[in-house]
Design an enzyme around this catalytic site. Structure first.
Site, PDB file in Angstrom:
ATOM      1  CD  GLU A  93       4.199   9.475  40.162  1.00 13.51           C
ATOM      2  OE1 GLU A  93       5.406   9.456  39.966  1.00 13.51           O
ATOM      3  OE2 GLU A  93       3.542   8.440  40.356  1.00 13.51           O
ATOM      4  CB  CYS A 108      -5.729   7.926  36.886  1.00 19.54           C
ATOM      5  SG  CYS A 108      -5.443   7.190  38.501  1.00 19.54           S
ATOM      6  CB  CYS A 115      -2.002   6.965  50.869  1.00 19.64           C
ATOM      7  SG  CYS A 115      -3.634   6.274  51.238  1.00 19.64           S
ATOM      8  CB  CYS A 119      -3.048  -0.935  50.774  1.00 16.13           C
ATOM      9  SG  CYS A 119      -4.666  -0.255  51.167  1.00 16.13           S
ATOM     10  CB  CYS A 122      -0.745   0.513  47.605  1.00 11.57           C
ATOM     11  SG  CYS A 122      -0.938   2.150  46.885  1.00 11.57           S
ATOM     12  N   GLY A 168      -3.381   8.557  47.199  1.00  9.24           N
ATOM     13  CA  GLY A 168      -4.219   9.026  48.297  1.00  9.24           C
ATOM     14  C   GLY A 168      -5.564   8.343  48.403  1.00  9.24           C
ATOM     15  CB  SER A 200     -11.226   4.355  43.631  1.00  6.78           C
ATOM     16  OG  SER A 200     -10.808   3.093  44.076  1.00  6.78           O
ATOM     17  CB  CYS A 342      -3.554  -0.060  39.407  1.00  8.57           C
ATOM     18  SG  CYS A 342      -5.023   0.360  38.567  1.00  8.57           S
TER      19      CYS A 342
END
Ligand code: SAH
Length: 352
Positions: A93, A108, A115, A119, A122, A168, A200, A342
């Protein structure tokens, strides 16, 4: 023979590839121009390339997109979330975020399928890491969005800012990401200034140091999310490998090498890391570091128990940081309703 993806090559590499294949380097410049200035995704469109050469290129290489647009979701605030299907059937995405008042059109983008960082807040972490994206697949997100939004309601605003905050961990795919950045920044590519490109990271210390030594003018954003190791360990397993002290040493090294201010992202989670004491602890931690804090009120992810703090505690947290002399802003939420905020990007469509 596997065809060469020309979008996985920087302009310099493309020239080298053309020369190796026995063509003059200026042909690479022409092809590069067709791809990035005219959005060509087919050699047939490249009118100043002789037909015979186009035919040969067709045999050895491709410029066709690696991504097929699967879905585009439009939020009321103008945000658009794109779901792309890749040639191997996986989905990624990207998000388009227009700020027309400021003439800023940000995107973005993703750097990996899934990933590995796990976390706990997330959505992308859910499926683990599938694979790295190639440079071509990263660049194709930008070309794809450009193509889609120009057909849609925005006319042709042209993308002005790029953030690697999609799916990622970009520093875990550094070579491909760096090459994509080179193409984004290339005046004959997307011509996006380095200072308008944000990378980031969850805090991969060796790669932050490596990046520091390259002395690029991009914006480094570090996802901190906790004011101490105890909380950060709970939220971000990577902290067990690179605890806050080591991370901040690397960040200071980065600032020292590049002279650039670093941005820290701090997700505010209800009753977990949003208290006044924690704001003061965070301020103490970052005192004296050339930085800016981006407070991101948590965007709750369905399966997780974490909640978003009340507006009061968000403001209080911010006030304390400001009073302590730490520059900070609260991230404006965009794309709610289309799960484009986010941390909400995920490949829902993937098998399983
Ligand atoms: N892996 C990189 C980039 C992708 S995450 C990184 O960790 O920085 C981009 C940003 O989204 C990070 O700051 C991350 O902390 C934040 N984020 C992830 N999930 C979120 C959620 N549910 N709500 C708000 N922000 C989130």
């Amino acid at each position: 023979m596997k065809k060469q993806d020309l979008k996985s090559l920087s302009r310099k590499e493309m020239k080298e590839w053309f020369v190796e294949e026995g063509y003059p380097a200026y042909r690479a410049e022409q092809v590069f121009n067709w791809i990035y200035r005219h959005g060509a995704d087919d050699f047939a469109a490249m009118q100043n390339i002789p037909a015979a050469l186009r035919g040969e290129l067709e045999e050895k290489a491709y410029v066709k997109s690696n991504l097929a647009p699967e879905e585009a979701l439009y939020a009321e605030d103008g945000t658009v979330k794109f779901l792309w299907k890749m040639t191997d059937g996986h989905f990624i995405e990207s998000v388009f975020l227009p700020y027309p008042e400021e003439k800023r059109y940000s995107i973005c983008i993703s750097s990996q399928v899934g990933c590995a960082m796990n976390c706990s807040f997330c959505a992308t972490a859910r499926g683990g890491l599938v694979r790295n994206l190639t440079t071509g697949e990263i660049v194709d997100q930008v070309l794809g969005i450009q193509r889609e939004i120009s057909r849609e309601k925005y006319g042709q605003p042209g993308i002005t800012n790029v953030v690697f905050m999609g799916m990622g961990e970009p520093l875990a795919n550094l070579p491909a990401v760096l090459k994509a950045i080179e193409i984004l920044n290339d005046e004959k590519g997307f011509n996006i200034g380095m200072r308008r490109i944000t990378l980031s990271t969850c805090g991969l210390v060796p790669e932050i140091r490596e990046l520091a030594r390259m002395d690029l003018q991009l914006v480094l954003a570090v996802s901190l999310n906790g004011p101490n190791n105890q909380i950060r360990n709970k939220l971000m397993p990577i902290n067990k490998k690179y605890p806050i002290e080591e991370l901040l040493e690397a960040v200071k090294y980065y600032i020292d090498k590049t002279g650039r201010r670093v941005s820290f992202e701090y997700i505010l989670i209800d009753k977990l890391n949003d208290s006044p004491e924690q704001a003061r602890e965070l301020a103490d931690l970052l005192q004296g570091i050339l930085c800016h804090i981006n407070l991101i009120p948590l965007n709750p992810v369905r399966e997780f128990a974490y909640g978003r703090p009340a507006g009061d505690s968000i403001n209080r947290f911010r006030e304390i940081l400001l009073a302590e002399g730490i520059e900070c802003t609260v991230r404006q939420e965009r794309g709610t309703g289309i799960e484009a905020a986010c941390g909400q990007l995920r490949h829902l469509r993937n098998k399983g």
